[in-house]
Design an enzyme around this catalytic site. Structure first.
Site, short mmCIF file in Angstrom:
data_model
loop_
_atom_site.label_atom_id
_atom_site.label_comp_id
_atom_site.label_asym_id
_atom_site.label_seq_id
_atom_site.Cartn_x
_atom_site.Cartn_y
_atom_site.Cartn_z
N ASP A 252 1.47 -1.45 -0.03
CA ASP A 252 0.17 0.33 0.14
C ASP A 252 0.86 1.20 0.27
OD1 ASP A 252 -1.74 2.36 0.58
OD2 ASP A 252 -2.70 1.54 2.49
N ASP A 258 5.19 11.12 2.20
CA ASP A 258 4.41 12.07 3.47
C ASP A 258 5.73 10.93 4.81
OD1 ASP A 258 2.16 13.14 3.05
OD2 ASP A 258 1.01 12.12 3.86
N1 LIG Z 1 6.90 1.13 -4.55
C1 LIG Z 1 7.54 1.50 -4.07
N2 LIG Z 1 8.99 0.99 -3.79
C2 LIG Z 1 9.99 2.01 -3.08
N3 LIG Z 1 9.64 2.79 -2.91
C3 LIG Z 1 8.43 3.30 -2.90
C4 LIG Z 1 8.14 2.62 -3.86
N4 LIG Z 1 6.87 4.29 -3.97
C5 LIG Z 1 7.04 5.01 -3.08
N5 LIG Z 1 8.33 4.43 -2.99
C6 LIG Z 1 8.85 5.87 -1.98
O1 LIG Z 1 7.97 6.67 -1.29
C7 LIG Z 1 8.66 7.80 -1.85
C8 LIG Z 1 7.31 8.69 -2.64
O2 LIG Z 1 6.90 8.04 -2.50
P1 LIG Z 1 6.14 8.41 -4.59
O3 LIG Z 1 5.20 7.51 -4.57
O4 LIG Z 1 6.63 9.06 -5.50
O5 LIG Z 1 5.09 9.65 -3.49
P2 LIG Z 1 3.67 10.15 -3.34
O6 LIG Z 1 3.09 9.24 -1.95
O7 LIG Z 1 3.51 11.81 -3.14
O8 LIG Z 1 2.95 9.54 -4.12
C9 LIG Z 1 9.48 7.37 -3.09
O9 LIG Z 1 10.40 8.75 -3.17
C10 LIG Z 1 10.11 6.22 -2.43
O10 LIG Z 1 11.40 6.40 -1.61
#
Ligand SMILES: Nc1ncnc2c1ncn2[C@@H]1O[C@H](COP(=O)(O)OP(=O)(O)O)[C@@H](O)[C@H]1O
Ligand SMILES: *[C@@H]1O[C@H](CO)[C@@H](O)[C@H](O)[C@H]1NC(C)=O
Length: 311
Positions: A252, A258
């Site tokens: 999830d 955040d």
């Molecule tokens: N599937 C994933 N695997 C590993 N890290 C993740 C994954 N999704 C998000 N992250 C981590 O969370 C950070 C924020 O995710 P992102 O999807 O870019 O932001 P938001 O929650 O604003 O959509 C990323 O820079 C990464 O470090």
């Protein structure tokens, strides 16, 4: 005491009211769902709680209603060790709420009522002034009145407090003053697209868009890229730097951004001489931990859950 608070967040609190149903209802229709739960959300509160769980001494400047959700939210901050000295309650609006319906394929329909969040203003900032000016880092987003966010950023800046600004949810014509008031401007791909009109589908695009945002006058820019980690742009190293993250099985990803920003605030406050790229590398790893369990705040790791190398 407000004097030893290292991270102050001026931002939102939202109660998530989540119903899971086989499908989304049509207009006028009543359907039966199979699960209901209440969660703590709001970008401001989420980021504050992640910073606190890593060991930062935090204070939340926010407004909730004088209602059960507001009472519960204040207790939630206390349970997480966040100072509630500047978490005020109002009779004049309900605690911010997000009514969320999720169907079995994971699609959702959401109504957000910002409520009390919109009543956070200049007077509340003045009451929190001592905490803000004595903090190491101030964090703001856009789920409250933008004027309040900008004023808080400026207050911090004038007192040599580092600022992190997360332009979320993004607005197309963001006032240029926000860039000038941000030491670190941190957004995700879709926010970067909205702010620049450029499309972001790769690390190269994110680097381009990061430079574009940097030119608007912020200290540094971080564009987060989900499983691809993030890109860090700084004026001194002219080339944007891609900071990849480790591959994990995501359960999830709600609140990943955040978790990342809360972690970044913790590192900026507690390791002020650490290079920003190293802070971003560590924040990637904290956020990667958060995506492996379901929920928003419930998925945010504590210091004890993380490898000691991150501290
Ligand atoms: N599937 C994933 N695997 C590993 N890290 C993740 C994954 N999704 C998000 N992250 C981590 O969370 C950070 C924020 O995710 P992102 O999807 O870019 O932001 P938001 O929650 O604003 O959509 C990323 O820079 C990464 O470090
Ligand atoms: C970026 O954050 C916004 C909230 O501001 C969210 O609605 C959107 O889905 C996120 N985009 C990506 C690509 O994760």
């Amino acid at each position: 005491m407000s004097e030893d608070v290292s991270v102050v967040v001026v931002g939102s609190c939202m109660t998530d009211l989540v119903s899971q149903a086989p499908r989304l209802p049509k207009a006028g229709e009543t359907i039966h769902g199979h699960r209901f739960f209440i969660g703590f959300g709001g970008k401001g509160a989420n980021q504050c709680i992640q910073a606190a769980r890593l060991g930062a001494k935090t204070a939340m400047v926010c407004k909730v209603g004088r209602d059960v959700f507001g009472n519960d939210y204040i207790q939630n901050f206390k349970n997480n060790g966040v100072s509630t000295a500047y978490a005020e309650q109002t009779e004049n609006a309900a605690t911010g709420a997000a009514s969320i319906i999720v169907n079995d394929t994971g699609e959702n329909a959401i109504v957000i009522v910002a409520g009390a969040n919109m009543l956070l203003g200049q007077e509340e900032l003045q009451r929190a002034l001592t905490a803000i000016v004595n903090a190491k880092v101030l964090v703001c987003q856009l789920e409250i009145n933008p004027d309040t966010s900008l004023q808080a950023l400026r207050m911090a800046r004038e007192n040599h407090v580092k600022t992190i600004f997360n332009p979320a949810p993004a607005i197309v014509d963001l006032c240029s003053d926000f860039f000038k008031a941000s030491d670190v401007f941190c957004c995700n791909e879709s926010e970067a697209e909205l702010l620049t009109g450029m499309s972001v589908t790769s690390v190269e695009d994110a680097s381009q868009v990061g430079l574009e945002l940097l030119n608007k006058g912020c200290g540094s820019v971080i564009v987060t890229l989900g499983p691809q980690g993030c890109v860090v742009c700084q004026p001194t190293n002219t080339a944007p730097k891609h900071i990849p993250t480790t591959a994990v099985t995501a359960a999830d990803t709600t609140g990943a951004g955040d978790s990342f920003i809360g972690a970044l605030a913790f590192y900026m406050a507690h390791y002020p001489t650490m290079p920003l790229e190293e802070m971003a590398r560590r924040a990637n790893l904290v956020a990667a931990m958060s995506v492996q369990t379901v929920g928003t705040q419930t998925s945010f790791p504590f210091q004890k859950d993380l490898p000691t190398e991150l501290f």
